[in-house]
Write a protein that holds these residues in place. Structure first.
Motif, short mmCIF file in Angstrom:
data_model
loop_
_atom_site.label_atom_id
_atom_site.label_comp_id
_atom_site.label_asym_id
_atom_site.label_seq_id
_atom_site.Cartn_x
_atom_site.Cartn_y
_atom_site.Cartn_z
N GLN A 58 15.62 42.82 43.48
CA GLN A 58 15.69 42.72 42.02
C GLN A 58 14.58 43.51 41.35
O GLN A 58 14.73 43.91 40.19
N VAL A 101 20.85 33.15 44.33
CA VAL A 101 21.31 34.02 43.23
C VAL A 101 22.27 33.31 42.29
O VAL A 101 22.86 33.95 41.41
N ASP A 123 21.73 33.92 38.48
CA ASP A 123 22.10 35.27 38.07
C ASP A 123 23.62 35.46 38.08
O ASP A 123 24.19 36.06 37.16
N ALA A 181 16.11 43.07 37.24
CA ALA A 181 16.16 41.60 37.21
C ALA A 181 17.59 41.12 37.06
O ALA A 181 18.37 41.67 36.27
N GLN A 235 19.99 41.25 39.24
CA GLN A 235 20.98 41.96 40.06
C GLN A 235 21.22 41.19 41.37
O GLN A 235 20.30 41.02 42.16
N TRP A 236 22.45 40.73 41.57
CA TRP A 236 22.76 39.93 42.76
C TRP A 236 23.63 40.68 43.76
O TRP A 236 23.65 40.32 44.95
#
Length: 410
Positions: free
Chosen positions: A176, A50, A53, A181, A183-184
Motif C-alpha cells: 500500500q 484488507v 479497504d 493507501a 489498494q487491496w
C-alpha cells in the motif's frame, strides 16, 4: 518420484518406522507446511487485513464483507463434504497438488475481480479448492512422520498458517505504500504468485511420496471414532470463536479501539508470528502431557482472549494476540494428533474431513452473524463477546473427550 529409503516405511500400509531419521521426514513436512500457508493462511486470513479497504472500495458494508468471508469458508465446507464422498478414489499427493493449482486460480480471480459477483466467485473457488490441499495433509504427514513425533510433525505442518499470517501484514503495509493507501488488489496478486511458486516446488523440488488412496466410505465406516460427537461439537464451537476473532480483529482494532491501520496490521501479524511456533509447541506438549488436556485448555483460552476487544484493553492487545497465535495452531495440531492416536493411517483423511466439516460449518455461520452484529450495534464488542462464549464452551466440551494414552508413554 524419488525413491525413498526402505526404513521410511513400516511393514504395513506405509506407516513410518519408529526410527525414521529427522532428515528423511522433515522435507516432506516443510513442503506440506508451505501448501498449508497458501490454502489455510492466505485464503482465509488475508480478507481480515484488507476488509476495511475492500468494504470502502467495492463491498459497501461489513454485512456484505461477512457474506464474502462466508462464501470463502462455505466453499471450503462444500469441498470437505465432496471429499468425504469421493476423496477415497484419489491419491493424497495428487489431490494436494491439484487443489493448490486451483486455489491459485481462485486467488487470481479475487485480485482481478471487476465487480462484487466476480469477487464472490473467486473467493468461493479459493475456499472450495483449499479443501483439496488441507484434507490430504494428515495422510501425507502421517505416512512420513513416526508416531512418537506425530504431534510435532502436525504442528510443523500447521506452522505454515502462522508464517502466512505473519508475512501478510507487512506485505499489505509495503504494497500500500508502493501502490497507494487502500489498494487491496496487489495483495491478492502477490499471494497468487506465491501460490504458484509453492506449486512448482511441490512438483519439481523433492516431491513428497505418493500416498495410497483412501478406503471407500463403506470400509472406513467400520471403524468408529470414539467421542466423535463431542469432538465435532467442540470443534464447531471453537470454529465460531476462531472465525469471529480472526475475521474482525483488524477492523475492530481500527474502529473500536482507535488503532491506526499499520498498528492494527502489526497486531495481527504478531498473532501470525506466535502461531508459527504454536503448532509445534502445542503438538509437542500433547506428546508429553496428553491430547485431551492440551486441546481443552487451548480452545478455552482462545475464547477468553477475545475479551480484550469488548473490555477495551488496547494495551493488552499485543500480548493477547501473541497468546492467541500460540493456541490457534496448537488446536489444529493437537486435534489431528488426537485422531492419529485413535485411528489407523488409512482412516485419517476421512475422519479429518468429517471433523473439519464441523469447523467449516462454523466458519460459514460466524462471519455473517458477526457482520450483522457489528452493523446493528455499531461496534464489534458483541462480536467478541460471542467469540468468548463459544470458545469457553468448546473447551469445556473438549475436556470430556475420551483419553488416548498420549503423554503417559515415555
Amino acid at each position: 518420484m524419488a525413491a525413498q529409503p526402505p526404513k521410511t516405511t513400516g511393514p504395513a500400509g506405509g506407516t513410518p518406522a519408529a526410527d525414521t531419521p529427522l532428515r528423511t521426514w522433515i522435507w516432506p513436512v516443510l513442503l506440506v507446511m508451505s501448501a498449508a500457508a497458501v490454502s489455510q493462511g492466505f485464503v482465509r486470513f488475508t480478507l481480515g487485513y484488507v476488509m476495511p479497504d475492500m468494504t470502502r472500495d467495492l463491498l459497501g458494508s461489513y454485512g456484505t464483507a461477512g457474506l464474502l468471508s462466508a462464501t470463502n469458508l462455505g466453499g471450503y465446507l462444500v469441498g470437505v463434504v465432496v471429499l468425504a464422498s469421493v476423496g477415497h478414489r484419489f491419491e493424497s499427493t495428487r489431490l494436494l497438488r491439484t487443489g493448490l493449482a486451483l486455489t491459485a486460480l481462485g486467488l487470481a480471480v479475487v485480485a482481478a475481480a471487476p465487480s462484487v459477483p466476480v469477487l464472490f466467485v473467486g473467493m468461493g473457488l479459493a475456499g472450495l479448492c483449499s479443501s483439496l490441499v488441507w484434507i490430504p495433509i494428515p495422510s501425507v504427514v502421517g505416512a512420513h512422520v513416526p508416531a512418537r513425533h506425530r504431534g510435532l510433525g502436525f504442528g510443523l505442518a500447521t506452522a505454515g498458517i502462522g508464517v502466512s499470517i505473519a508475512v501478510t501484514g507487512p506485505a499489505v503495509t509495503l504494497l500500500q505504500r508502493v501502490f497507494g493507501a487502500g489498494q487491496w488488489r496487489p495483495v491478492w496478486a502477490l499471494e497468487t504468485a506465491l501460490a504458484v511458486v509453492v506449486l512448482l516446488l511441490l512438483l519439481f523440488l523433492r516431491p513428497v511420496r505418493a500416498e495410497a488412496a483412501e478406503p471407500s466410505p463403506r470400509l472406513a465406516g467400520r471403524t468408529a471414532l470414539p467421542g466423535g460427537g463431542r469432538l465435532l461439537t467442540s470443534y464447531f464451537l471453537y470454529g465460531v470463536s476462531f472465525v469471529l476473532y480472526t475475521t474482525y480483529l483488524v477492523v475492530a482494532l481500527r474502529d473500536d479501539l482507535g488503532f491506526s491501520p499499520d498498528d492494527a496490521g502489526l497486531a495481527f501479524a504478531l498473532l501470525g508470528v506466535a502461531s508459527i511456533v504454536g503448532g509445534a509447541a502445542g503438538g509437542r506438549a500433547s506428546d508429553r502431557i496428553g491430547r485431551r488436556p492440551v486441546l481443552a485448555v487451548c480452545i478455552a483460552a482462545a475464547g477468553l482472549l477475545a475479551l480484550v476487544v469488548p473490555l477495551g484493553w488496547g494495551e493488552a492487545v499485543l500480548a493477547a494476540n501473541l497468546l492467541y497465535g500460540l493456541v490457534m495452531t496448537s488446536v489444529g495440531a493437537v486435534m489431528v494428533a488426537y485422531l492419529g492416536d485413535l485411528l489407523p493411517p488409512a482412516r485419517m483423511a476421512a475422519a479429518f474431513g468429517g471433523v473439519t466439516a464441523g469447523l467449516g460449518l462454523a466458519q460459514v455461520v460466524g462471519p455473517p452473524v458477526g457482520g450483522w452484529l457489528a452493523d446493528t450495534t455499531g461496534s464489534f464488542a458483541a462480536v467478541f463477546v460471542l467469540a468468548c462464549v463459544c470458545g469457553v464452551a468448546g473447551g469445556v466440551v473438549a475436556a470430556f473427550l475420551p483419553g488416548t494414552g498420549a503423554g503417559r508413554r515415555r
